[in-house]
Write an enzyme that holds these catalytic residues in place. Sequence first.
Site, PDB file in Angstrom:
ATOM      1  N   SER B  49    -132.336 -10.134 -39.420  1.00 36.75           N
ATOM      2  CA  SER B  49    -131.135  -9.546 -40.010  1.00 36.75           C
ATOM      3  C   SER B  49    -131.376  -8.976 -41.406  1.00 36.75           C
ATOM      4  O   SER B  49    -130.519  -8.304 -41.946  1.00 36.75           O
ATOM      5  CB  SER B  49    -130.018 -10.592 -40.069  1.00 36.75           C
ATOM      6  OG  SER B  49    -130.389 -11.636 -40.934  1.00 36.75           O
ATOM      7  N   HIS B  90    -129.649 -13.894 -46.751  1.00 34.59           N
ATOM      8  CA  HIS B  90    -128.928 -12.615 -46.773  1.00 34.59           C
ATOM      9  C   HIS B  90    -128.739 -12.153 -48.206  1.00 34.59           C
ATOM     10  O   HIS B  90    -128.974 -12.905 -49.151  1.00 34.59           O
ATOM     11  CB  HIS B  90    -127.575 -12.751 -46.073  1.00 34.59           C
ATOM     12  CG  HIS B  90    -127.683 -12.638 -44.578  1.00 34.59           C
ATOM     13  ND1 HIS B  90    -126.630 -12.873 -43.732  1.00 34.59           N
ATOM     14  CD2 HIS B  90    -128.739 -12.342 -43.770  1.00 34.59           C
ATOM     15  CE1 HIS B  90    -127.024 -12.719 -42.479  1.00 34.59           C
ATOM     16  NE2 HIS B  90    -128.302 -12.394 -42.478  1.00 34.59           N
ATOM     17  N   ASP B 115    -120.849 -11.310 -43.762  1.00 33.85           N
ATOM     18  CA  ASP B 115    -121.112 -12.606 -43.136  1.00 33.85           C
ATOM     19  C   ASP B 115    -119.874 -13.463 -42.864  1.00 33.85           C
ATOM     20  O   ASP B 115    -120.026 -14.604 -42.442  1.00 33.85           O
ATOM     21  CB  ASP B 115    -122.063 -13.421 -44.026  1.00 33.85           C
ATOM     22  CG  ASP B 115    -123.469 -12.857 -43.993  1.00 33.85           C
ATOM     23  OD1 ASP B 115    -123.712 -11.968 -43.164  1.00 33.85           O
ATOM     24  OD2 ASP B 115    -124.311 -13.323 -44.779  1.00 33.85           O
TER      25      ASP B 115
END
Lengths: 236, 172
Positions: B49, B90, B115
């Site tokens: 991701s 992230h 998210d």
Amino acid sequence: MAVSAEKISVYSIADLKNTSDDAIPHYLNSLGFKQSHLLTDTRLALGYSAFAICAACFYWDYQFGFDNTKYYTAAAVALYSLLNGALTFWIWAVEKGTVYIGTNKNGVKIQVATKTEKFKPIYNVDVKFTEKGGKTSELKIKKPFTQWFDKKGHLHVLPFQQMFASNVPAIGAADPTKVLEVKKKVVRVEVGDENKTMDEKWASLLAESSGVSLDDLSGGKTATGSVKGKKRGKKA
Amino acid sequence: MLSALQNPRQAAAQLLNFGLILSTAFMMWKGLSVIADSPSPIVVVLSGSMEPAFQRGDLLFLWNRNFFEETKVGEIVVYNVKGKDIPIVHRLVRKFGTGDEAKILTKGDNNLADDTELYARGQDYLERKDIIGSVVGYIPFVGYVTIMLSEHPWLKTVMLGIMGLVVVLQRE
């Protein structure tokens, strides 16, 4: 005389050294020396307390999580490195390869340290004596492992013990039957390499490269030679 | 060398060698944790991701102290969601407020949405304490071994067994 049941690889210096190291306490204890385990016990105590701290740290970290216990963990890390440092110092500066410490009835303290160099099949023994009055003396023995290991990797106890008895006076006095007389050397005229057997050539090569006198090597050969002789005698 | 085990001191010493290898590794890890103030100062990227910044299997080094400045928008952070064990890597994209009360939103570079879907039920944003560190360095690909090990758990047992046996049997 006894031959070890254990068989090691004769090409592994570590095996040769460890097996020889293990044979020293057996011999010296049998001569009435009382072995002191102080060095080993200190090492084990340092090592296991370091391990215990680590185990405790693992437990509280697992049980209560990192954030609740991080100051204890920091303390444990500091203490662990301290103990581990002490352990390293102990092995490097105090033990120095000592394999045996013992005292006999007369109050003579004997300390035996051994070491080998990489890829050299030579046993370096360092024997230190402290007499009752505190007088110390030290002597070094440097012998090839071939004197007491045969081709198959069995340790022959007799030549090994003879090596100690003949070279260390205090051990010789305790075990006079195993002292070998130093043979008078007869000066030979070397005719040439043609007369030498392959074994002799190997021996002189080893002597050249390791700095051990040729007599030691040939002495080893006669010892194993006599073992062979016995075997042959049995068959006949 | 099994005959060496007949001597209790020697057996204890050999066991200690094995124990010290394990405990030293553990304490080094804990030391790093204490220095970086993070429960897990080194993590392995498990998903794609954050591509193209990080691939699966990259090893990340984290730092979780705010000595000189706060965690800023644009930093790549690793956070834990309540009730989930897997840390997520992230990028921090929104931040409201400062210090411990700041409300933080993250998003994967390679994801379409932010998210909020990944957070726990009822949780719309992260707080500073959810974050276990900002990425300060990485080594590509070397963490792939751990992905292999976690996807094929029997490999772990085999490896531990072999390592233990080798250490116990050799004295060098």
